[in-house]
Structures are given as structure tokens and as C-alpha cells.
Design an enzyme around this catalytic site. Sequence first.
Site, PDB file in Angstrom:
ATOM      1  N   ARG A  38      38.087   4.374  31.307  1.00 54.83           N
ATOM      2  CA  ARG A  38      38.859   5.583  31.009  1.00 54.83           C
ATOM      3  C   ARG A  38      39.916   5.842  32.086  1.00 54.83           C
ATOM      4  NH1 ARG A  38      35.694  11.167  29.977  1.00 54.83           N
ATOM      5  NH2 ARG A  38      35.553  11.143  32.241  1.00 54.83           N
ATOM      6  N   LYS A  53      43.057  11.941  31.694  1.00 54.90           N
ATOM      7  CA  LYS A  53      42.364  12.777  32.691  1.00 54.90           C
ATOM      8  C   LYS A  53      43.261  12.833  33.915  1.00 54.90           C
ATOM      9  CE  LYS A  53      37.690  13.504  34.482  1.00 54.90           C
ATOM     10  NZ  LYS A  53      37.541  14.908  34.097  1.00 54.90           N
ATOM     11  N   GLU A 111      38.076  21.885  23.124  1.00 56.08           N
ATOM     12  CA  GLU A 111      36.981  21.618  24.060  1.00 56.08           C
ATOM     13  C   GLU A 111      36.797  22.837  24.954  1.00 56.08           C
ATOM     14  OE1 GLU A 111      37.994  18.357  26.707  1.00 56.08           O
ATOM     15  OE2 GLU A 111      40.063  19.003  26.832  1.00 56.08           O
TER      16      GLU A 111
HETATM   17  N1  PMP Z   1      36.776  17.840  28.899  1.00 55.98           N
HETATM   18  C1  PMP Z   1      37.386  18.008  30.088  1.00 55.98           C
HETATM   19  C2  PMP Z   1      38.680  18.732  30.127  1.00 55.98           C
HETATM   20  C3  PMP Z   1      36.808  17.500  31.260  1.00 55.98           C
HETATM   21  O1  PMP Z   1      37.419  17.651  32.431  1.00 55.98           O
HETATM   22  C4  PMP Z   1      35.570  16.818  31.170  1.00 55.98           C
HETATM   23  C5  PMP Z   1      34.966  16.227  32.410  1.00 55.98           C
HETATM   24  N2  PMP Z   1      34.362  17.194  33.236  1.00 55.98           N
HETATM   25  C6  PMP Z   1      34.944  16.709  29.925  1.00 55.98           C
HETATM   26  C7  PMP Z   1      35.596  17.206  28.801  1.00 55.98           C
HETATM   27  C8  PMP Z   1      33.631  16.022  29.760  1.00 55.98           C
HETATM   28  O2  PMP Z   1      33.792  14.628  29.942  1.00 55.98           O
HETATM   29  P1  PMP Z   1      32.671  13.738  30.638  1.00 55.98           P
HETATM   30  O3  PMP Z   1      31.458  13.833  29.763  1.00 55.98           O
HETATM   31  O4  PMP Z   1      33.250  12.369  30.665  1.00 55.98           O
HETATM   32  O5  PMP Z   1      32.427  14.303  31.977  1.00 55.98           O
END
Ligand code: PMP
Length: 286
Positions: free
Chosen positions: A52, A151, A184
Site C-alpha cells: 500500500r 495514504k 469512512e
Molecule cells: N481510513 C483512514 C483515513 C485511516 O487513516 C486508516 C488507518 N488508520 C484506516 C482507514 C484504517 O486502515 P488500516 O486498517 O489499514 O489501519
Amino acid sequence: MGLKIWLDGTLVDEADAKISVFDHGLLYGDGVFEGIRVYHQRIFEEEAHIDRLYESAHAIRLTIPMDKAQLIEAMRETVAANEVGNGYIRLVISRGVGTLGLNPFVCHHPMVIIIASKIQLYPEELYEKGMKIISASTVRNHPQALPPQIKSLNYLNNILAKIEALDSNVMEAIMYNHEGYVAEATGDNVFVVRRGVINTPPVSAGSLEGITRNVVIKLAREEGLSVEEKNLTRFDLYTSEEFFLTGTAAEVIGIVDIDGRIIGDGQPGPITKLLRKKFFEYAQGN
Ligand code: PMP
């Protein structure tokens, strides 16, 4: 004694881990990052996180100055140097030193920073009783402006929603996209149970493709539960039987109240509890 930080090719003392004020990561939020858990000395979903990170970097035309194997090695070295058995890794790749202008191509030396440390978890009580959240009025970045799948080091969109949550005395907020569908939470992905089916918004609704999300979908299907990616409205959240968030830091956490609407019987539901348990077992390597 402070931490040992990986900075630009070597481990240095925390007090010496400094970057330039001309770094475009600072000046413009130009860079990418990952947050990764360590459980029992093992880096959780190492490959998925690294993939990622490289995809995020590729999308913003940032070349990480190490290959994947080298970066994994550096990460493991940093974990070992700090004796992190259970903790958290922050991998940061910033564009590096440039001028005061926007041009990223004058930055010839991207900075690789790795921090391996403890993690600040939500209190255990919050997992048992479930969390109260709100809907943010801040709309999630339009995917054609800044795709939430990247990200990036620019989290202002999420921070504005987080401020709304904190102003309302809760820890998280749901962000909706430009069409009004659930995207989200500020740092977590969203799941609900409706009519016995687990629903989560598709990534195209404007979310990061969470690694915890993908693991939880896999674990749910292994339990014979049906999971459907589907656009969700605020009404769908309000009338859900169960509601939970997933993320690297939060793992799986039940939501019991959103905007004053009580979810289910006001406690984390059975599917939420089952998936939290299965996730825990999976993370511990059972
Ligand atoms: N959405 C956002 C905006 C995030 O920053 C994160 C990570 N903290 C997530 C979703 C969750 O992703 P992950 O399960 O890979 O931590």
C-alpha cells in the site's frame, strides 16, 4: 534514553532525529505513510502495508529510495533496536528537501523515517461498552481531488472531522462523501450489520483500503457470514443492528450511538464481538 529512529539510512537517537524546515513533507504535506502493528515481535500484515505504501508513493510520483525488501529490513531493524514486542510502527516517506515553491521535482532526496514505539490504545472499557460517535459535516475529500486511497501526509480533511468529534466530546466521526454516502471514519473503516448481512462501503465511496478492513472481511467470510460492499446512507447507519469500525490502532471496535441514535440494544452486538475475538486470535498468530 529515547527511541532509536530510522532516519535517511541509519538509526539515530530520538534527540538527533531532525529534518529540514525545507522538507516538502512539512511545507506541503507532500509524502506518504503507513501505521503498522507489531504483535509478539511479528509485523502484522507486513506485505500488505508495504504494498500500500508503494502504491501511495507511485500515485503521487514519489520514488521511495529503497526497494521493498530493503525497507522491510530497515523496519525490522528499527523494531529490534527498540525492543518493540507489541507496539506500533510509523513509516514515513517525505518528498525531501526542496525550495519554497511547490515543484516536487527539485526535491532529489526523499526522506525515509521509521519510528517503532508503543501504542496508545482506546481504554478497554470502550471496547466492552462500545463507542459513541457523530456524523461530521466535513465532507471526505472528493476522489478526483485527492483520492482517499492515497495514504498521504496531508490529513487535514480527516483532522477537521476529528475536531468536530472532539468538540462533541466523542473520539470519532463518520465522514460522508460528496454524494452523501458513508466514506469512512477519520482513521478507521466502517461496517454495519443490516438484516443479518455485514455491509461496508466500497473503497470507491472514498476511503482508504484498510488492511484491518480486508482482514475482517476475510475472517467474517471464513465464519460463514455474508459481507457485501455497498453504498451506505446516514439512515443505514442509524437503523443498523450492529455497527463497528476497523483500523490498525482501533482493531475492531463497536459503535453503540451515532448522533444520539442508539444502535441495537446499546451494546456491541454478537457479530462485532465475534469478529473482534477472531481478529485478536488472527493477530496473535493462532
Ligand atoms: N481510513 C483512514 C483515513 C485511516 O487513516 C486508516 C488507518 N488508520 C484506516 C482507514 C484504517 O486502515 P488500516 O486498517 O489499514 O489501519
